[in-house]
Design a protein around this motif. Structure first.
Motif, mmCIF file in Angstrom:
data_model
loop_
_atom_site.group_PDB
_atom_site.id
_atom_site.type_symbol
_atom_site.label_atom_id
_atom_site.label_comp_id
_atom_site.label_asym_id
_atom_site.label_seq_id
_atom_site.Cartn_x
_atom_site.Cartn_y
_atom_site.Cartn_z
ATOM 1 N N ALA A 226 0.043 6.559 5.650
ATOM 2 C CA ALA A 226 -0.472 7.198 7.013
ATOM 3 C C ALA A 226 0.394 7.586 8.219
ATOM 4 N N THR A 227 1.346 6.836 8.343
ATOM 5 C CA THR A 227 2.327 6.926 9.145
ATOM 6 C C THR A 227 3.150 8.235 9.074
ATOM 7 N N GLU A 228 3.613 8.213 7.686
ATOM 8 C CA GLU A 228 4.479 9.471 7.328
ATOM 9 C C GLU A 228 3.385 10.679 7.485
ATOM 10 N N VAL B 95 -4.198 13.182 22.324
ATOM 11 C CA VAL B 95 -4.357 12.229 21.324
ATOM 12 C C VAL B 95 -5.409 11.175 22.212
ATOM 13 N N GLN B 96 -6.242 10.960 21.367
ATOM 14 C CA GLN B 96 -7.455 9.899 21.901
ATOM 15 C C GLN B 96 -6.877 8.343 22.271
ATOM 16 N N ASP C 7 -1.250 3.892 17.147
ATOM 17 C CA ASP C 7 0.207 4.299 17.481
ATOM 18 C C ASP C 7 0.855 5.160 16.812
ATOM 19 N N ALA C 8 0.267 5.212 15.334
ATOM 20 C CA ALA C 8 0.845 6.162 14.477
ATOM 21 C C ALA C 8 0.765 7.547 15.018
ATOM 22 N N SER D 9 2.909 -3.488 14.609
ATOM 23 C CA SER D 9 3.724 -3.873 15.729
ATOM 24 C C SER D 9 4.902 -4.682 15.562
ATOM 25 N N SER D 10 5.304 -4.860 14.074
ATOM 26 C CA SER D 10 6.500 -5.587 13.765
ATOM 27 C C SER D 10 6.261 -6.991 14.051
ATOM 28 N N GLY D 11 5.035 -7.566 13.979
ATOM 29 C CA GLY D 11 4.922 -8.962 14.022
ATOM 30 C C GLY D 11 4.805 -9.549 15.469
#
Length: 359
Positions: A70-72, A88-89, A94-95, A303-305
């Protein structure tokens, strides 16, 4: 120690149907773009998966563009001309937010016009948003008006009824791994007739919208998982999951009455419970429950951990103390009633210890 997985909104365990389909696809050696028999065989299973995903999302197969996730797929938001904004809502993932301030990078935007990007169901709270109506050709977003609507349906597909065709949206994004498919594959849904620039240029795969040799094994797993997830939905599996979610919240609320259950009075995903005990850091709760054998989270997993104050809860009007204290428990088809009762019992033991230390 036995482990109990209660973090389905981060990723769902790989379904057996997806695993079996992927193993079978490993023996298909051809490139889907090749015209020989082996290539046609690969193309056939990719197109079958496209039809399976389309059925789950409620769109036409030709509207499905396979991506790495979904991010791409959300990169389409950056492909707009100068002066055409993306709204943006405030509670969106964050994507979507990451594309808010990007400059125009597209030679052929899908504009002109403004775009509203929103999540149909929030990954942290499970709260389901109302889809705005298109009035006079535009979508209302507060005092602003948008010409296009992009829906993030990553948490929705296979969990609650949804159809892209009746949503009125122009675009949608989703991921395989949220519904029991493999990680690293997703889709951009593009309304038929809407012309967009390519997410990636090159050989012109995916109808010219996303070049690069298709991830055949991942795509096949996505299709199989989508079909299985829709069967669960049709069989009423998610109604059973909602009952378990309600048992969890009742068990906790009975003993910890001051617990704040986010969005409890609103329409939510049937599997999601976000709750906070003010003053008890969500990060601490996640670690304590992990050591006790339960996998939960404190917000989005993207969020990368990192564990941090929830931007979503702050946007919903909760103060910083509550936002720092929230955790998310998200259930799935494999969750049992016994696991829910054991989790509630364990959480309450730690809650009582926290209260004793704070006294």
């Amino acid at each position: 120690m036995a482990r109990t997985y209660l973090d389905y909104n981060a990723t769902a365990p790989l379904r057996a149907e997806a695993r079996d389909a992927m193993i079978a696809a490993m023996d298909v050696v051809g490139n889907p773009s090749s015209v020989h028999g082996e290539g046609r065989a690969a193309k056939t299973i990719v197109e079958r998966a496209r039809a399976q995903v389309a059925e789950a999302v409620g769109c036409k197969p030709q509207e499905v563009v396979f991506t790495s996730g979904a991010t791409e797929a959300a990169r389409v938001l950056s492909m707009r001309p100068e002066g055409c904004d993306v709204f943006v809502q405030d509670t969106a993932h964050d994507a979507l937010w990451s594309h808010l301030d990007l400059s125009n990078v597209a030679e052929r935007p899908f504009g002109p016009g403004h775009t509203l990007a929103m999540g149909l169901a929030n990954s942290e709270t499970g709260v389901v948003s109302e889809i705005p109506d298109r009035l006079d050709g535009q979508f209302a977003y507060g005092v602003r008006r948008a010409d296009y609507l992009l829906l993030d349906v990553t948490q929705v597909v296979g969990r609650i009824p949804f159809s892209f065709s009746w949503s009125g949206a122009d675009l949608a994004i989703c991921s395989a791994h949220k519904l029991g498919g493999p990680k690293g594959v997703g889709a951009l849904i593009v309304r038929q007739g809407l012309d967009i620039p390519a997410l990636a240029t090159g050989g012109g795969q995916e109808m010219g919208r996303r070049s690069g040799t298709e991830n055949v094994i991942g795509i096949v797993g996505f299709g199989a998982a989508a079909e299985a997830a829709m069967q669960d939905l049709a069989d009423g599996k998610w109604q059973q999951i909602e009952k378990l979610r309600n048992i969890l919240e009742s068990s906790i609320e009975e003993s910890a009455k001051e617990t704040i259950f986010v969005g409890k009075s609103e329409k939510r995903l049937p599997n999601t419970s976000c709750f906070a005990s003010s003053g008890w850091k969500g990060e601490t709760q996640v670690m304590q429950m992990d050591l006790a054998g339960f996998a939960i989270s404190a917000g989005s997993a993207c969020s990368s951990g990192k564990v941090r104050e929830s931007r979503v809860l702050r946007a919903m009007g909760y103060d910083a103390e509550v936002a720092k204290s929230a955790i998310r428990v998200s259930l799935g088809p494999e969750t049992t009633e016994d696991e829910i009762y054991r989790f509630a019992e364990t959480w309450l033991k730690h809650w009582n210890k926290h209260r004793a230390r704070a006294a």
